[in-house]
Design a protein around this motif. Structure first.
Motif, PDB file in Angstrom:
ATOM      1  N   ARG A  63       0.827  -1.218   0.000  1.00  0.00           N
ATOM      2  CA  ARG A  63       0.000   0.000   0.000  1.00  0.00           C
ATOM      3  C   ARG A  63       0.859   1.266   0.000  1.00  0.00           C
ATOM      4  NH1 ARG A  63      -5.337  -0.400  -0.338  1.00  0.00           N
ATOM      5  NH2 ARG A  63      -5.604   1.459   0.929  1.00  0.00           N
ATOM      6  N   THR A  76       1.341  -9.157  -2.641  1.00  0.00           N
ATOM      7  CA  THR A  76       0.623  -7.873  -2.571  1.00  0.00           C
ATOM      8  C   THR A  76      -0.301  -7.743  -3.776  1.00  0.00           C
ATOM      9  OG1 THR A  76       2.003  -6.428  -3.957  1.00  0.00           O
ATOM     10  CG2 THR A  76       2.810  -6.906  -1.722  1.00  0.00           C
ATOM     11  N   ARG A  77      -1.109  -6.673  -3.764  1.00  0.00           N
ATOM     12  CA  ARG A  77      -1.941  -6.348  -4.909  1.00  0.00           C
ATOM     13  C   ARG A  77      -1.344  -5.209  -5.736  1.00  0.00           C
ATOM     14  NH1 ARG A  77      -6.937  -9.636  -5.171  1.00  0.00           N
ATOM     15  NH2 ARG A  77      -7.732  -7.931  -6.406  1.00  0.00           N
ATOM     16  N   SER A  78      -0.048  -4.975  -5.585  1.00  0.00           N
ATOM     17  CA  SER A  78       0.629  -3.946  -6.383  1.00  0.00           C
ATOM     18  C   SER A  78       0.325  -4.079  -7.880  1.00  0.00           C
ATOM     19  CB  SER A  78       2.139  -4.092  -6.186  1.00  0.00           C
ATOM     20  OG  SER A  78       2.843  -3.290  -7.115  1.00  0.00           O
TER      21      SER A  78
END
Lengths: 126, 126
Positions: A63, A76-78
């Motif tokens: 985040r 992660t959702r990067s």
């Protein structure tokens, strides 16, 4: 392709339920038959190609919070990742031919759509 | 790449929780850093390229049930679709370097892996 008032990836919300404006999914005429059965009110998983992401980034602060230790992008959702596929859960508000108005899409204007699927329902409702 | 005892797409379960055997995700050494932070017990979304799917199919009978009317592939989880991206929710059982043993993966042996993400947690837990 996504049509959205969001133009700047840096200013877009990180997730669709964090303040994304309404947007449009605009499909090519060649996939008209593949849209048959979709209706306003449906929840959909939209897969995009995040063409403005960096493909050479393997670790990030989750985040973008530099107080959190770096993690591998697969944890992660990067958006930055070797194959930047975006996954977005949206709700269809209205359908006008090849144009679907949707809620909760944080992808920026012009992002290519590569696939659409319904969320998986519970076993027994499939 | 997926390593699995499943060899025949026609004999594989339609979804991972419908009897898929344990399988391995095998990553390339080039993405080692991207795996940092993943651990046994994690749930993961695995994205694959369903290289044995048909890309020219736009409508199917859901779940291959010919008593159900044909629908557009975007309204179904059919493997056959213009861009055959597979989405699989798996649980990591064990990690051995670049090899992750997982449960609930219905993709057949040799299927390419294109991305991995954690499922999205509730807002507030991100």
């Amino acid at each position: 392709m996504v049509e959205s008032p969001l133009k700047d990836p840096a200013a877009a919300p990180m997730q669709g339920d964090e303040g994304a404006p309404e947007a449009w999914l605009v499909f090519d005429a060649g996939v008209t038959d593949a849209l048959h059965g979709l209706a306003a009110g449906d929840e959909l998983l939209v897969f995009t190609w995040l063409d403005r992401a960096r493909r050479d980034v393997l670790q990030v602060h989750p985040r973008d919070d530099r107080s959190r230790p770096e993690q591998g992008v697969f944890a992660t959702r990067s958006q930055d990742r070797p194959n930047p596929i975006g996954l977005h859960r949206v709700t269809v508000l209205a359908i006008d031919g090849l144009r679907f108005r949707v809620r909760d899409l944080e992808a920026v204007d012009g992002t290519p759509i590569v696939d659409v699927k319904p969320p998986l329902r519970r076993a027994g409702e499939r």
